[in-house]
Design a protein around this motif. Structure first.
Motif, PDB file in Angstrom:
ATOM      1  N   LEU A 153      38.785  25.477  32.653  1.00  0.00           N
ATOM      2  CA  LEU A 153      40.084  26.005  33.270  1.00  0.00           C
ATOM      3  C   LEU A 153      39.816  24.323  34.366  1.00  0.00           C
ATOM      4  O   LEU A 153      39.762  23.986  35.174  1.00  0.00           O
ATOM      5  N   LYS A 154      40.977  23.651  33.903  1.00  0.00           N
ATOM      6  CA  LYS A 154      40.898  22.530  33.919  1.00  0.00           C
ATOM      7  C   LYS A 154      42.664  22.059  34.107  1.00  0.00           C
ATOM      8  O   LYS A 154      43.131  22.492  33.865  1.00  0.00           O
ATOM      9  N   LEU A 155      42.675  20.713  35.580  1.00  0.00           N
ATOM     10  CA  LEU A 155      44.050  20.587  35.858  1.00  0.00           C
ATOM     11  C   LEU A 155      44.199  19.356  35.332  1.00  0.00           C
ATOM     12  O   LEU A 155      43.562  18.309  35.683  1.00  0.00           O
ATOM     13  N   PHE A 156      45.366  18.462  34.579  1.00  0.00           N
ATOM     14  CA  PHE A 156      45.770  17.251  34.411  1.00  0.00           C
ATOM     15  C   PHE A 156      47.431  17.356  35.614  1.00  0.00           C
ATOM     16  O   PHE A 156      48.728  17.802  35.078  1.00  0.00           O
ATOM     17  N   LYS A 157      46.835  16.345  36.970  1.00  0.00           N
ATOM     18  CA  LYS A 157      48.504  16.204  37.452  1.00  0.00           C
ATOM     19  C   LYS A 157      49.058  14.951  37.183  1.00  0.00           C
ATOM     20  O   LYS A 157      48.395  14.104  37.989  1.00  0.00           O
ATOM     21  N   ALA A 170      39.588  21.912  46.100  1.00  0.00           N
ATOM     22  CA  ALA A 170      40.186  20.887  46.488  1.00  0.00           C
ATOM     23  C   ALA A 170      40.790  19.801  46.257  1.00  0.00           C
ATOM     24  O   ALA A 170      41.818  19.003  46.020  1.00  0.00           O
ATOM     25  N   PHE A 171      40.748  20.361  44.352  1.00  0.00           N
ATOM     26  CA  PHE A 171      41.691  19.815  43.353  1.00  0.00           C
ATOM     27  C   PHE A 171      43.081  20.363  43.533  1.00  0.00           C
ATOM     28  O   PHE A 171      44.317  20.240  43.279  1.00  0.00           O
ATOM     29  N   ALA A 172      42.742  22.108  43.093  1.00  0.00           N
ATOM     30  CA  ALA A 172      44.121  22.872  43.259  1.00  0.00           C
ATOM     31  C   ALA A 172      45.202  23.000  43.606  1.00  0.00           C
ATOM     32  O   ALA A 172      45.989  23.478  44.052  1.00  0.00           O
ATOM     33  N   ARG A 173      44.610  22.790  45.496  1.00  0.00           N
ATOM     34  CA  ARG A 173      45.626  22.944  46.740  1.00  0.00           C
ATOM     35  C   ARG A 173      46.759  21.857  46.125  1.00  0.00           C
ATOM     36  O   ARG A 173      47.951  22.823  47.337  1.00  0.00           O
ATOM     37  N   ASN A 174      46.696  21.174  45.845  1.00  0.00           N
ATOM     38  CA  ASN A 174      47.471  20.069  46.012  1.00  0.00           C
ATOM     39  C   ASN A 174      48.157  20.129  44.308  1.00  0.00           C
ATOM     40  O   ASN A 174      49.343  19.152  44.543  1.00  0.00           O
ATOM     41  N   PHE A 175      47.961  21.361  43.501  1.00  0.00           N
ATOM     42  CA  PHE A 175      48.318  21.189  42.195  1.00  0.00           C
ATOM     43  C   PHE A 175      49.268  22.494  42.028  1.00  0.00           C
ATOM     44  O   PHE A 175      49.412  23.402  43.401  1.00  0.00           O
ATOM     45  N   SER A 176      50.643  22.656  41.563  1.00  0.00           N
ATOM     46  CA  SER A 176      51.649  23.317  41.272  1.00  0.00           C
ATOM     47  C   SER A 176      51.477  24.627  41.971  1.00  0.00           C
ATOM     48  O   SER A 176      50.379  25.528  40.652  1.00  0.00           O
ATOM     49  N   ALA A 177      51.774  25.108  42.300  1.00  0.00           N
ATOM     50  CA  ALA A 177      51.981  27.454  42.662  1.00  0.00           C
ATOM     51  C   ALA A 177      51.500  27.973  41.152  1.00  0.00           C
ATOM     52  O   ALA A 177      51.183  28.113  40.813  1.00  0.00           O
ATOM     53  N   VAL A 202      48.761  20.898  32.615  1.00  0.00           N
ATOM     54  CA  VAL A 202      48.862  18.913  32.762  1.00  0.00           C
ATOM     55  C   VAL A 202      50.791  20.029  33.621  1.00  0.00           C
ATOM     56  O   VAL A 202      51.615  20.744  32.941  1.00  0.00           O
ATOM     57  N   GLN A 203      50.545  18.724  34.514  1.00  0.00           N
ATOM     58  CA  GLN A 203      51.955  19.535  35.917  1.00  0.00           C
ATOM     59  C   GLN A 203      52.908  17.991  35.452  1.00  0.00           C
ATOM     60  O   GLN A 203      52.366  16.698  35.805  1.00  0.00           O
ATOM     61  N   TYR A 204      53.888  17.536  35.118  1.00  0.00           N
ATOM     62  CA  TYR A 204      54.662  17.105  35.261  1.00  0.00           C
ATOM     63  C   TYR A 204      55.891  17.487  35.974  1.00  0.00           C
ATOM     64  O   TYR A 204      57.512  18.239  35.724  1.00  0.00           O
ATOM     65  N   ALA A 205      55.929  17.683  37.040  1.00  0.00           N
ATOM     66  CA  ALA A 205      57.302  17.734  38.466  1.00  0.00           C
ATOM     67  C   ALA A 205      57.793  16.612  38.958  1.00  0.00           C
ATOM     68  O   ALA A 205      56.990  16.636  39.830  1.00  0.00           O
ATOM     69  N   TYR A 206      59.176  16.723  39.267  1.00  0.00           N
ATOM     70  CA  TYR A 206      60.296  16.142  40.228  1.00  0.00           C
ATOM     71  C   TYR A 206      61.153  16.686  41.240  1.00  0.00           C
ATOM     72  O   TYR A 206      61.593  17.219  40.397  1.00  0.00           O
TER      73      TYR A 206
END
Length: 310
Positions: A153-157, A170-177, A202-206
């Motif tokens: 499971l990989k994340l790209f913010k 450490a990375f997931a806590r600042n990712f989109s819930a 991949v998170q792209y949200a504002y």
């Protein structure tokens, strides 16, 4: 001679893949359509190949996708080159090699390598504040659902890191819930027993962006034309919420500053420019959309309440 018009010469890099697009070490690519996009000189032959990571190549069965080739057309810089589709997701990581072969055999071959690449499924999570809400802002945090070991499971913010990370707390806590919870559910369903199914989020949200910030400008122009109403003119378009005091400064949305590659200070850009921005210092949605994806999850909220009539 004076007065003679000359067509501008196409200026392209030898080989460039913008990591703001999502391409980078540790990335996940869709196993049915693993493609890489970038810029190269017209006429160059772009080759892409995948090789099992040496440390694991002998430990697990190998499924190696077929190499791909693409020739950059004359007068163009953009390319998209794809590997052959896999029958199923990869159970090992790969090294991806991209080369640009010039037409002139005497010129230098250019190469770009990507390490620890996985082939699985990629989900784009886009929207405004509802999608942007972080894991550490929820109670209880969905981190408690995470398996002890989730190596696939990989994340790209997209902002601010713009690089692929693991799904460790450490990375997931600042990712989109919302996006992260979706990933956990899929991970647990698809990685049972000996099955391996890499997942890239991949998170792209504002916060505050209207839905029109995620629509092509041509689509917004068509809405104007169909409405037949001058109140939808670009300078003060209610299509993008400019009638609301919450969205002041919309007249700057289509100004040249939004496309100024030299302006790197986000504070000087219009709030919506983070979605529309065209390949400038901050990057933009148009840049990210060159990245291949399996599906898109869109969660929009109250920012478009004044525009329900559209």
């Amino acid at each position: 001679a004076a007065g003679v018009h000359k067509e501008p010469k196409t200026t392209c890099p030898n080989l460039e893949v913008d990591e703001r697009s999502g391409f980078g070490h540790g990335m996940v690519l869709p196993y049915r359509r693993a493609c890489v996009s970038g810029l190269a000189m017209p006429g160059n032959t772009i080759n892409i190949s995948a090789f099992p990571t040496p440390l694991v190549a002998s430990a697990l069965p190998q499924r190696v996708p077929e190499p791909g080739v693409y020739v950059v057309p004359p007068g163009h810089c953009n390319f998209t080159v794809c590997l052959g589709a896999l029958d199923e997701p990869s159970n090992i990581s790969y090294n991806l090699v991209l080369t640009a072969v010039p037409q002139d055999p005497n010129e230098t071959l250019h190469r770009r390598d990507f390490h620890r690449v996985w082939f699985g499924d990629v989900y784009f999570c886009v929207g405004q504040s509802n999608m942007e809400l972080r894991v550490n802002q929820t109670d209880p945090a969905p981190q408690s659902l995470l398996p002890t070991d989730a190596p696939y499971l990989k994340l790209f913010k997209y902002r601010p890191l713009r690089n692929w990370t693991t799904s460790e707390p450490a990375f997931a806590r600042n990712f989109s819930a919302i996006c992260y919870t979706l990933g956990l559910v899929l991970y647990q369903q698809l990685n049972e027993g000996d099955r391996v199914h890499p997942i890239g989020l991949v998170q792209y949200a504002y916060a505050g962006l209207p839905v029109s910030a995620f629509l092509p400008l041509q689509t917004l122009q068509q809405i104007n034309d169909d409405a037949g109403n001058t109140s939808f003119a670009w300078g003060g378009s209610s299509v993008i919420g400019c009638r609301s005091s919450k969205f002041r400064g919309c007249e700057k949305l289509f100004g040249t500053r939004m496309y100024d590659k030299t302006v790197a200070d986000e504070a000087r850009q219009h709030h919506y420019a983070r979605a529309y921005y065209k390949s400038g210092a901050l990057g933009g949605l148009d840049l990210l959309l060159t990245y291949p994806r399996s599906a898109v999850v869109f969660y929009q909220g109250e920012a478009d309440v004044p525009l329900l009539h559209l």
